[in-house]
Design an enzyme around this catalytic site. Structure first.
Site, short mmCIF file in Angstrom:
data_model
loop_
_atom_site.label_atom_id
_atom_site.label_comp_id
_atom_site.label_asym_id
_atom_site.label_seq_id
_atom_site.Cartn_x
_atom_site.Cartn_y
_atom_site.Cartn_z
N GLY A 83 1.02 -1.02 -0.09
CA GLY A 83 0.51 0.12 0.22
C GLY A 83 0.86 1.02 -0.13
O GLY A 83 2.14 1.44 0.00
N GLY A 84 0.13 2.47 0.01
CA GLY A 84 1.24 3.85 0.00
C GLY A 84 1.67 4.32 -1.51
O GLY A 84 1.10 3.46 -2.66
N CYS A 180 5.47 9.98 -0.84
CA CYS A 180 4.40 8.99 0.31
C CYS A 180 3.25 10.07 -0.40
O CYS A 180 2.10 10.08 0.08
CB CYS A 180 4.79 8.76 1.75
SG CYS A 180 5.10 7.63 2.59
#
Length: 222
Positions: A83-84, A180
């Site tokens: 994820g991310g 991010c």
């Protein structure tokens, strides 16, 4: 299922690997995950290592957060199943890949993310640094700069990918991305706050806190 706080601790193999190219470590994670999907009774594993410079994208990450042309970059870029958004790994950054069977802990990925943050927060606290979470975000901050990042993948409650902690890296590689996907937060390192800090001592502190937070019995061949 193991109950947190019980006297019986789950065994977890500690694998210190030094410097490993991202693609090699990624393939090893996939292999370990597949092995545990077929043999769920296997012990958990915590891999601790460093990567040579590399950029990685999460499953749904957008290349809009890149400030360079991937086709012309000397630093490799991988799109992964974690994820991310985009992140950067390099020497001087500790990376941890826990391969855990969450059925022995808690089948809750939000809980797991918070546990990983707690490992980093406790580690930083031992160096007099007050680390914090940011509401709605994943990771760990000190005085407004992000020093710890987390990105995970789980399949049938087995985890892969994990966390990174900036101890004493060259942070210049972060200038080529929006880390991010967060535009209004800077990236920092422990060395900014503790100039004499060493990677080896932080690694030992991190490993110990991981064992305490997840209540596991770590063992290794080293």
């Amino acid at each position: 299922m193991k109950q947190l706080g019980s006297e019986l601790k789950r065994r977890c193999y500690l694998k210190r690997q030094g410097i490993v190219p991202y693609a090699v470590a990624w393939e090893e994670q996939r292999s370990l995950l597949e092995d545990r999907l077929n043999n769920p009774e296997r012990d958990d594993i915590l891999i601790i290592l460093q990567h040579p410079p590399v950029y990685t994208l999460g499953t749904g990450a957008t290349e809009e957060n890149l400030k360079f042309d991937p086709q012309a970059s000397s630093i490799p870029l991988y799109r992964t199943e974690r994820g991310g958004e985009v992140t950067y790994h390099c020497l001087g950054q500790l990376v941890g890949y826990p391969i855990l069977n969450l059925r022995y802990y808690r089948c809750d990925l939000h809980w797991y993310l918070r546990q990983l943050e707690t490992v980093l927060i406790r580690t930083l606290g031992e160096y007099g640094l007050s680390a914090e979470r940011e509401a709605g975000l994943t990771g760990v901050w000190v005085k407004g700069v992000k020093v710890g990042a987390i990105g995970i993948k789980a399949k049938r409650w087995f985890t892969m990918h994990g966390f990174s902690l900036n101890v004493c890296p060259d942070l210049s590689g972060f200038s080529q991305i929006i880390p991010c996907g967060i535009r209004d937060r800077a990236v920092g390192s422990l060395q900014q706050f503790c100039p004499d800090i060493t990677l080896s001592e932080v690694q030992q502190t991190l490993i110990r806190n991981f064992a305490e937070v997840f209540e596991v019995e770590l063992y290794s061949d080293q």
